[in-house]
Write an enzyme that holds these catalytic residues in place. Sequence first.
Site, PDB file in Angstrom:
ATOM      1  N   GLY A  56     -50.456 -34.475 -50.617  1.00 36.06           N
ATOM      2  CA  GLY A  56     -49.385 -33.605 -51.108  1.00 36.06           C
ATOM      3  C   GLY A  56     -48.040 -33.908 -50.488  1.00 36.06           C
ATOM      4  O   GLY A  56     -47.822 -34.992 -49.945  1.00 36.06           O
TER       5      GLY A  56
ATOM      6  N   HIS B  71     -45.473 -41.576 -53.615  1.00 38.68           N
ATOM      7  CA  HIS B  71     -46.712 -41.137 -54.267  1.00 38.68           C
ATOM      8  C   HIS B  71     -46.603 -41.304 -55.785  1.00 38.68           C
ATOM      9  O   HIS B  71     -47.537 -41.757 -56.446  1.00 38.68           O
ATOM     10  CB  HIS B  71     -46.964 -39.646 -53.992  1.00 38.68           C
TER      11      HIS B  71
ATOM     12  N   SER C  55     -41.713 -40.937 -46.788  1.00 37.67           N
ATOM     13  CA  SER C  55     -42.877 -40.347 -46.118  1.00 37.67           C
ATOM     14  C   SER C  55     -42.732 -38.836 -46.148  1.00 37.67           C
ATOM     15  O   SER C  55     -41.616 -38.313 -46.039  1.00 37.67           O
ATOM     16  CB  SER C  55     -42.914 -40.820 -44.658  1.00 37.67           C
TER      17      SER C  55
HETATM   18  P1  AMP Z   1     -50.479 -39.526 -48.093  1.00 40.22           P
HETATM   19  O1  AMP Z   1     -50.209 -38.337 -48.945  1.00 40.22           O
HETATM   20  O2  AMP Z   1     -49.474 -39.737 -47.016  1.00 40.22           O
HETATM   21  O3  AMP Z   1     -51.911 -39.576 -47.607  1.00 40.22           O
HETATM   22  O4  AMP Z   1     -50.303 -40.792 -49.041  1.00 40.22           O
HETATM   23  C1  AMP Z   1     -51.034 -40.922 -50.233  1.00 40.22           C
HETATM   24  C2  AMP Z   1     -50.863 -42.313 -50.761  1.00 40.22           C
HETATM   25  O5  AMP Z   1     -49.477 -42.563 -51.024  1.00 40.22           O
HETATM   26  C3  AMP Z   1     -51.327 -43.398 -49.770  1.00 40.22           C
HETATM   27  O6  AMP Z   1     -51.973 -44.438 -50.473  1.00 40.22           O
HETATM   28  C4  AMP Z   1     -50.009 -43.865 -49.179  1.00 40.22           C
HETATM   29  O7  AMP Z   1     -50.059 -45.191 -48.677  1.00 40.22           O
HETATM   30  C5  AMP Z   1     -49.098 -43.766 -50.381  1.00 40.22           C
HETATM   31  N1  AMP Z   1     -47.695 -43.711 -49.965  1.00 40.22           N
HETATM   32  C6  AMP Z   1     -47.134 -42.880 -49.048  1.00 40.22           C
HETATM   33  N2  AMP Z   1     -45.831 -43.165 -48.872  1.00 40.22           N
HETATM   34  C7  AMP Z   1     -45.558 -44.221 -49.689  1.00 40.22           C
HETATM   35  C8  AMP Z   1     -44.396 -45.001 -49.957  1.00 40.22           C
HETATM   36  N3  AMP Z   1     -43.234 -44.756 -49.343  1.00 40.22           N
HETATM   37  N4  AMP Z   1     -44.484 -46.003 -50.864  1.00 40.22           N
HETATM   38  C9  AMP Z   1     -45.659 -46.276 -51.492  1.00 40.22           C
HETATM   39  N5  AMP Z   1     -46.796 -45.571 -51.283  1.00 40.22           N
HETATM   40  C10 AMP Z   1     -46.759 -44.574 -50.392  1.00 40.22           C
END
Ligand code: AMP
Length: 279
Positions: A31, A37, A185
């Site tokens: 989320g 994402h 992020s």
């Molecule tokens: P998270 O919600 O942080 O667990 O991320 C979910 C997915 O989104 C994971 O596969 C992350 O690597 C990807 N993700 C997070 N930030 C980025 C970004 N800046 N660019 C590309 N993918 C991302």
Amino acid sequence: MKILRTLADLTTCISSLKKSDKQIGFVPTMGALHEGHLSLLDVCNTKSDVSVVSIYINPTQFNDPQDFINYPKTLDADLAKLKDRKCDIVFVPDPGEIASDYLAKPFALNGLDTVLEGYYRKGHFNGVINIVSLLFELVKPDISFFGEKDYQQLAIIKAMVKALDFPIEIYACPTMREADGLAMSSRNLRLSPYYRNKAAKIYEVLNQAKLLKADLSPSQVKDWVYERINEEKDFKIEYFTIANSLTLQNIHSWETSIQMRALIAVYCDGVRLIDNIEF
Ligand code: AMP
């Protein structure tokens, strides 16, 4: 867009999709969705018949309980973004239904999990493997999308799929960045405007370090990066490594025969940020 909250509803929905032979694409997330994402969802929509996104803040992958408490929770805004962007199914499980010790069977990661994030965040990858393997069993995707932003996680998920024989293609998506280069992020939301501005230095330093390859050894580049980052007020580097892209083991000399990746973790006014680039 269907919003499913129980394992029973998800299971019913997935079995009917499987009967109609639809290709299922899956994007697992925690989320606080941003363009990073959503870029995964965009690729998912082009590569599958049905897109499934999960939103679940997985407590078992947080080694620091305070980090879990502080993790941004923005479910209503997330659902609005997914609907806007086109998402067929969102799975928002009830934490009570998610087993914290689900793991099909142990498997060898050949050191992928003991370095970098695995070294500094003990238990983190056990938590990730636990939840992703459970979600894979439930969603039964044909293809699943992960960001290079979490480069080590991507490598571990690929190894998991191979070791546990999941019939799933893992598709790597490039890191989405803010205009000044900072990797998007969910944790960026916790930076004050001053430190949000300063945090762009992380990507800037990574790129400058790459240019120094011609003149410096890997350990000299490493020292240079530590100095540049730690000279900023309230910045503290946790690690910077130049590694073999496949094994993630530290390299000691420049090698032309292997691909290299530089990976970094920095505390920026107490907020832990990670990034990586091809080196
Ligand atoms: P998270 O919600 O942080 O667990 O991320 C979910 C997915 O989104 C994971 O596969 C992350 O690597 C990807 N993700 C997070 N930030 C980025 C970004 N800046 N660019 C590309 N993918 C991302």
